[in-house]
Design an enzyme around this catalytic site. Structure first.
Site: not given
Lengths: 172, 318
Positions: B116, B66-67, B94, B144
């Protein structure tokens, strides 16, 4: 220099209201939309005057053009959103867009884009209290209170009691 | 364009990393700007040209639905182009470092990065490595900010104010970035914050930020105006800090019986996704006091405001 006193400002708006009332087709709902912030105030002043002239507006609202400005990238944090408040469908209305000063025409260009995103009016007419010239876009008013010659470094200031404690128009 | 809008702009930051360094005026300015953006989402054409030609990248090193969607949609409603980066399908798998990844992406001409990351401080680190705007969409247990802003926005919308309200945040406070950011924002806005959870998940150390810590939800129910139920992260349920699920639900789960002891106009919030029947009973999550879906809707307007304000602050003179 004083361009309009409080009394002259009222008379000018009254004349504009009469002209708008006479021009609006009988079968079309008249809607009045003011550009924030001072155009919105002038739009509110026009409402009772339109009623006195027997052609009351069916709806009215306020338009914030900030997000549509073509100089958003250069004005930086000075852009303050006040929000658009148009609680009706503008489609098929005879819409009069109200602003205080017509200068480059760029505000009106932004307003037309914003209106296009909201609907499709039968017609959009432009009413301004002062036309000071110096257009940079092909835009002209349909209803104009006062046309005045200015130089590029002039500032035309429409003062309203709501923000400035006084009603007047000055040229500085 | 005859007049500049204000003399002293309230918002001059090009990054949003957390709420800890924001003033109350700045938080209020974001909320007010978000209120203006709500109107855009009610139109048939839900788009404005403010970020036309700008590029926004979602740099997500952690799962999120959702974010990420909320940020993408917010950017698209401002007419920006949106790129999605996910750690799994990229060179970070990698071994490329965050800074290298970010610099490479920035070299493509990016204006805003939304990050994030599982590590606290990742957003700050990124903001020091790149020239573009950085918006923190959650870094480890640290912050947040947009979640906290949308919670503040929703409280203000439903209650008419934030100042003076009694707000409880219930659950795994210790591991929650939402709890930290919410607490910061609420205290700045003048709310009285109570953190509720078992001692292992709601330690008294949080009192240093000006919050009250209690370990019994039932003791405080009647005085609360807002209850924010945190999601219990399932991976913690088997860890030693967590009591048994049954015990947790008994002590901290919010159900009809607990609702009956609250003020009639109590507001129930949840950052989602809800574990129905665990921290929040299903009928409460769908009930009239719940504002969970409104939080999601408001999140869009708040993120539009944040993207717009940070870009404006960065864009001066460009």
């Amino acid at each position: 220099m004083n361009l309009l006193t409080s009394e002259q400002m009222h008379e000018t708006l009254d004349r504009m209201a009469a002209a708008i009332g006479a021009a609006c087709p009988e079968d079309a709902p008249l809607s009045i939309v003011g550009i924030r912030r001072r155009g919105e105030i002038l739009a509110q002043r026009l409402l009772p005057l339109l009623e006195q002239h027997g052609r009351p507006a069916a709806q009215h609202g306020a338009l914030d053009i900030t997000l549509y400005r073509d100089d958003l990238t250069t004005i930086g944090p000075n852009a303050v959103l006040r929000g658009t408040e148009i609680g009706f469908d503008i489609t098929d209305t005879w819409l009069v867009l109200v602003d205080d000063v017509l200068y480059t025409g760029r505000s009106v260009r932004a307003a037309l884009d914003a209106l296009t995103d909201l609907g499709r009016p039968r017609a959009v007419k432009l009413a301004v209290l002062i036309d000071r010239g110096w257009r940079e876009l092909p835009i002209q008013p349909d209803f104009c209170g006062l046309t005045t010659e200015t130089t590029a470094d002039h500032i035309v200031k429409v003062k309203v009691t709501e923000f400035d404690d006084v009603d007047e128009v000055v040229l500085v | 364009m005859t007049e500049p809008a204000v003399d002293d702009p309230v918002w001059t930051r090009k990054h949003l990393l957390g709420l800890a360094d924001l003033t109350r005026d700045e938080i209020e300015f974001i909320l007010d700007t978000a209120a203006s953006f709500q109107e855009v989402s009610t139109r048939s054409i839900k788009k404005v040209p403010a970020l036309r030609g700008r590029v926004v990248v979602n740099l997500f090193f952690e799962e999120s639905t959702r974010t990420r969607m909320s940020f993408s949609l917010a950017a698209q409603r401002l007419s920006a182009d949106v790129l999605d980066f996910s750690a799994k399908s990229s060179s970070t798998a990698k071994g490329e470092s965050l800074r290298d990844t970010a610099r490479n992406i920035e070299a493509m001409g990016v204006d805003i990065m939304i990050i994030r990351h599982p590590s606290a401080g990742a957003a700050l680190d990124l903001s020091q490595a790149v020239d573009c705007c950085v918006i923190n969409a959650g870094d480890g247990q640290h912050a947040h900010p947009t979640q906290a802003l949308l919670d503040l926005f929703t409280i203000r919308e439903r209650k008419g104010r934030i100042e003076g309200l009694n707000v409880a945040i219930v659950g795994d406070i210790a591991h929650s970035r939402v709890a930290r950011s919410d607490m910061r924002g609420l205290i700045k806005m003048g709310a009285r914050v109570t953190l509720v959870g078992p001692p292992t998940l709601a330690p008294r150390t949080f009192e240093q930020f000006g919050a009250r810590v209690v370990h019994k939800l039932d003791d405080v129910l009647p005085e609360l105006d807002v209850i924010n139920m945190l999601r219990i992260q399932k991976e913690r349920i088997t860890s030693p800090v967590f009591p048994s699920v049954r015990e947790y639900v008994q002590l901290f789960g919010f159900d009809r019986k607990r609702l009956a002891r609250c003020k009639p106009d109590v507001l129930i919030m949840h950052p989602g996704p809800v574990n129905r029947g665990l921290e929040l009973a299903a009928d409460i999550a769908d009930g009239p006091q719940s504002t969970i879906l409104r939080q999601v809707t408001n999140g869009l307007a708040v993120r539009m405001a944040v993207l717009f304000l940070c870009q404006q602050a960065a864009g001066k003179g460009r």
